[in-house]
Design a protein around this motif. Structure first.
Motif, short mmCIF file in Angstrom:
data_model
loop_
_atom_site.label_atom_id
_atom_site.label_comp_id
_atom_site.label_asym_id
_atom_site.label_seq_id
_atom_site.Cartn_x
_atom_site.Cartn_y
_atom_site.Cartn_z
N LYS A 2 16.17 -6.76 32.06
CA LYS A 2 15.11 -7.67 31.63
C LYS A 2 14.40 -8.20 32.87
O LYS A 2 15.04 -8.76 33.77
CB LYS A 2 15.69 -8.85 30.85
N GLY A 4 11.29 -10.71 34.25
CA GLY A 4 10.45 -11.81 33.83
C GLY A 4 9.72 -12.44 35.00
O GLY A 4 9.88 -12.04 36.16
N ARG A 5 8.90 -13.43 34.67
CA ARG A 5 8.25 -14.28 35.66
C ARG A 5 8.55 -15.72 35.29
O ARG A 5 8.42 -16.11 34.13
CB ARG A 5 6.73 -14.07 35.66
N ILE A 17 16.59 -11.07 34.58
CA ILE A 17 17.27 -12.04 33.73
C ILE A 17 18.58 -11.42 33.28
O ILE A 17 18.60 -10.36 32.65
CB ILE A 17 16.38 -12.44 32.54
N ALA A 26 18.44 -16.34 36.19
CA ALA A 26 17.25 -15.69 36.71
C ALA A 26 17.48 -15.36 38.18
O ALA A 26 17.69 -16.26 39.00
CB ALA A 26 16.03 -16.59 36.55
N LEU A 51 9.57 -19.97 31.52
CA LEU A 51 9.11 -18.58 31.44
C LEU A 51 7.59 -18.53 31.40
O LEU A 51 6.94 -19.25 30.63
CB LEU A 51 9.68 -17.91 30.18
N PRO A 54 5.21 -12.31 31.59
CA PRO A 54 6.03 -11.51 32.50
C PRO A 54 5.24 -10.66 33.48
O PRO A 54 5.80 -10.16 34.46
CB PRO A 54 6.86 -10.63 31.56
N GLY A 94 1.69 -17.11 28.59
CA GLY A 94 3.10 -16.81 28.40
C GLY A 94 3.70 -17.49 27.19
O GLY A 94 3.00 -18.12 26.39
N THR A 138 7.19 -5.20 26.28
CA THR A 138 7.24 -6.62 25.98
C THR A 138 6.56 -6.87 24.63
O THR A 138 6.16 -5.93 23.93
CB THR A 138 6.60 -7.44 27.12
N GLY A 168 5.25 -11.82 26.33
CA GLY A 168 6.58 -12.30 26.72
C GLY A 168 7.63 -11.95 25.66
O GLY A 168 7.36 -11.17 24.75
N PRO A 169 8.80 -12.53 25.76
CA PRO A 169 9.21 -13.48 26.80
C PRO A 169 9.54 -12.82 28.12
O PRO A 169 9.60 -13.48 29.15
CB PRO A 169 10.44 -14.16 26.18
N TRP A 170 9.79 -11.49 28.11
CA TRP A 170 10.14 -10.73 29.30
C TRP A 170 9.87 -9.26 29.02
O TRP A 170 9.45 -8.88 27.93
CB TRP A 170 11.61 -10.93 29.68
#
Length: 256
Positions: A2, A4-5, A17, A26, A51, A54, A94, A138, A168-170
């Motif tokens: 996973k 993410g940002r 993640i 994270a 979050l 991503p 996001g 995503t 998102g979420p990732w």
């Protein structure tokens, strides 16, 4: 994996993640998530971060009428070839960021979708090689001002407002997207429920078609189309899109 940002007390970062739901960590990625990501050694409990979308795409390419039932509900025939259009990257927001209905809006619709994130520069990609250029997948909401879309006769204004592309979420890198459930809920009530196996053009076909037109760059996002059941949202409501194997993207709706 996973990807993410996040926004943390130390700033904004790409992260991997890891861990069980509710107890995720994270792990900060140095620079960017493409290729073989390198890690800085810094970590945060995911619950202590926010979050973000991503990815911040160079461009967003969307596919119209890629489910037969949706084409029918829009009053048209299913197209023989993929129908592509662009959304500006300024439309990206996001998880939990508000979808802002513009002052000129009369009907703003949700459109839950599976999104593909491109992992490397590519052009003229055969469908059989599409997996080689994909970073991961995503969840997306192709928010649309429906009356403006119809009035204009083309889709740029109706789909291009700021906040009209929640992501998102990732990003999940190891998803098999060929037959996963996709669901959209409005205030907890299911409005869209379908499976990606019902796409008229699968992801390989889409990438072949799009990359025959334009060069794709790392981080570009392709929205693969929405199933039937689209409908309007008003301020005070919450829209949530879930794709099995990825997760849920949820956003409140507000008026400008």
């Amino acid at each position: 994996m996973k990807l993410g940002r996040i926004a943390s007390p130390d700033g904004v970062a790409f992260v991997a993640i890891e861990g069980d739901p509710g107890n995720e960590t994270a792990r900060e990625i140095a620079e960017h998530p493409f290729g073989d990501p390198k890690f800085t050694g810094r970590t945060w409990p995911l619950s202590q971060t926010r979050l973000l979308a991503p990815i911040l795409a160079t461009k967003i390419i969307a596919i119209g009428k890629n489910y037969a039932a949706h084409a029918a509900e829009m009053g048209g025939e299913a197209p023989a070839d993929p129908v592509i259009f662009l959304k500006p990257n300024t439309s990206i927001v996001g998880p939990e960021a508000p979808i802002v209905r513009p002052a000129s809006a009369t009907r703003v619709d949700f459109e839950g979708e599976l999104a593909v994130v491109i992992g490397r520069p590519c052009k003229d990609v055969p469908a059989a090689k599409a997996k080689d250029v994909i970073l991961g997948y995503t969840v997306a909401n192709d928010v649309t001002e429906r009356d403006q879309q119809k009035y204009d006769g083309q889709w740029t204004r109706g789909k291009g407002y700021d906040t009209f592309c929640p992501l998102g979420p990732w990003i999940v890198t190891d998803l098999d997207p060929s037959d996963v459930a996709i669901k959209t809920e409005l205030d907890g009530q299911v409005k869209q429920s379908s499976r990606t196996s019902l796409m008229l053009h699968d992801i390989g076909e889409i990438i072949e078609w799009v990359s025959s037109v334009m060069t794709l760059l790392p981080g570009d996002v392709i929205l693969t189309g929405t199933p039937e059941g689209i409908g309007p949202m008003v301020a005070g409501q919450r829209v949530s899109v879930t794709v099995d194997g990825i997760g849920t993207l949820s956003n409140p709706v507000v008026d400008k």
